[in-house]
Design an enzyme around this catalytic site. Sequence first.
Site, short mmCIF file in Angstrom:
data_model
loop_
_atom_site.label_atom_id
_atom_site.label_comp_id
_atom_site.label_asym_id
_atom_site.label_seq_id
_atom_site.Cartn_x
_atom_site.Cartn_y
_atom_site.Cartn_z
N GLU A 168 0.81 -1.22 0.00
CA GLU A 168 0.00 0.00 0.00
C GLU A 168 0.85 1.27 0.00
O GLU A 168 0.42 2.31 -0.48
CB GLU A 168 -0.94 -0.01 1.22
CG GLU A 168 -2.04 -1.04 1.11
CD GLU A 168 -2.74 -1.34 2.43
OE1 GLU A 168 -3.73 -2.06 2.42
OE2 GLU A 168 -2.28 -0.86 3.49
N MET A 191 -9.27 -3.14 9.12
CA MET A 191 -8.72 -3.56 10.41
C MET A 191 -7.88 -2.51 11.14
O MET A 191 -7.24 -2.84 12.14
CB MET A 191 -7.90 -4.85 10.21
CG MET A 191 -8.74 -5.99 9.64
SD MET A 191 -7.83 -7.51 9.28
CE MET A 191 -7.47 -8.09 10.92
N GLU A 192 -7.87 -1.26 10.65
CA GLU A 192 -7.02 -0.24 11.30
C GLU A 192 -7.70 1.12 11.48
O GLU A 192 -7.36 1.87 12.41
CB GLU A 192 -5.72 -0.01 10.48
CG GLU A 192 -4.80 -1.20 10.36
CD GLU A 192 -5.23 -2.17 9.26
OE1 GLU A 192 -5.93 -1.73 8.33
OE2 GLU A 192 -4.88 -3.35 9.34
N ASP A 216 -12.35 -6.69 -1.92
CA ASP A 216 -13.16 -7.93 -1.84
C ASP A 216 -14.53 -7.59 -1.27
O ASP A 216 -14.77 -6.47 -0.83
CB ASP A 216 -12.45 -8.95 -0.95
CG ASP A 216 -12.23 -8.42 0.46
OD1 ASP A 216 -11.13 -7.89 0.73
OD2 ASP A 216 -13.16 -8.47 1.29
N GLY A 240 -12.93 -4.51 2.63
CA GLY A 240 -13.97 -5.39 2.12
C GLY A 240 -15.29 -4.64 2.11
O GLY A 240 -15.64 -3.99 3.09
N ILE A 288 -13.02 -10.18 7.58
CA ILE A 288 -14.41 -10.64 7.42
C ILE A 288 -14.55 -11.42 6.12
O ILE A 288 -14.33 -10.87 5.03
CB ILE A 288 -15.39 -9.44 7.43
CG1 ILE A 288 -15.20 -8.58 8.70
CG2 ILE A 288 -16.84 -9.93 7.30
CD1 ILE A 288 -15.43 -9.29 10.02
N1 ADE Z 1 -9.34 -5.51 4.34
C1 ADE Z 1 -9.61 -5.87 3.07
N2 ADE Z 1 -10.62 -6.75 3.02
C2 ADE Z 1 -11.01 -6.97 4.30
C3 ADE Z 1 -11.98 -7.81 4.90
N3 ADE Z 1 -12.77 -8.57 4.16
N4 ADE Z 1 -12.10 -7.78 6.26
C4 ADE Z 1 -11.29 -6.99 7.00
N5 ADE Z 1 -10.34 -6.22 6.48
C5 ADE Z 1 -10.19 -6.20 5.15
#
Ligand code: ADE
Length: 228
Positions: A11, A169-170, A193, A77, A149
């Site tokens: 990134e 997640m951050e 995703d 996501g 997730i």
């Molecule tokens: N970052 C990218 N995709 C994610 C997901 N599905 N869950 C948590 N963090 C993510």
Amino acid sequence: MIGIIGAMQEEIELLKSKIINIKETKIYENIYYSGIMNRKEIVITKCGIGKVNAAFVTQTLITNFNISAIINIGLSGSVSEELNIGDIVISNRLVYHDVDVTAFGYNLGQIPSFENTFFEADDELINSAKKNEKEDVHIGIIATGDQFINNLEKRREIKEKFNALCVEMEGAAIAHICFLNKVPFVVIRSISDKASGEADSQFEKNLKFATEKLAKILEKIIGDYNGI
Ligand code: ADE
């Protein structure tokens, strides 16, 4: 100086190549790359995955550099049907989807003693990002937790409970540290995703494409931002 934080090396790698007069500073085990991007002074670093890594690096960045704003970039996501792979989400607010002190009457996601459940992103930074608004750029709530997730049940739950557009997640941990330090922030994420059963393989497949889109928009936002 604008601080830019990404979770993964991929990134920040593309952005590093756009920094003029780059200087490296090592603090603990982390390297901070500072210099000029699009006529603005910036410093960029990788925080690693998850809330604690993100919080640690955000505080280290604020303590050691003259930071006037923070932008967190990365992949995410989608939990909303309106988003497609590669779409960009600009945060208006951040929330923890994995904080639960409801037993004591707090809202889901709310940290005890904090008045608000959501961390508000900075209007000036959102406005700079909005200038780049196209049909694939969305503004809304981003939910954060220490979980990747990849199931539909959890995805639906996060969307319903927090009205979030996407999950990562951050972001909320970075927002939390910015709030404590009174530093304006925004989180900008590219969808890798759909947080469903195939999220892990989608993530790997789309990593490069989603990261490239992110680097492009970030460079423009830095040029447009006049808050410093
Ligand atoms: N970052 C990218 N995709 C994610 C997901 N599905 N869950 C948590 N963090 C993510």
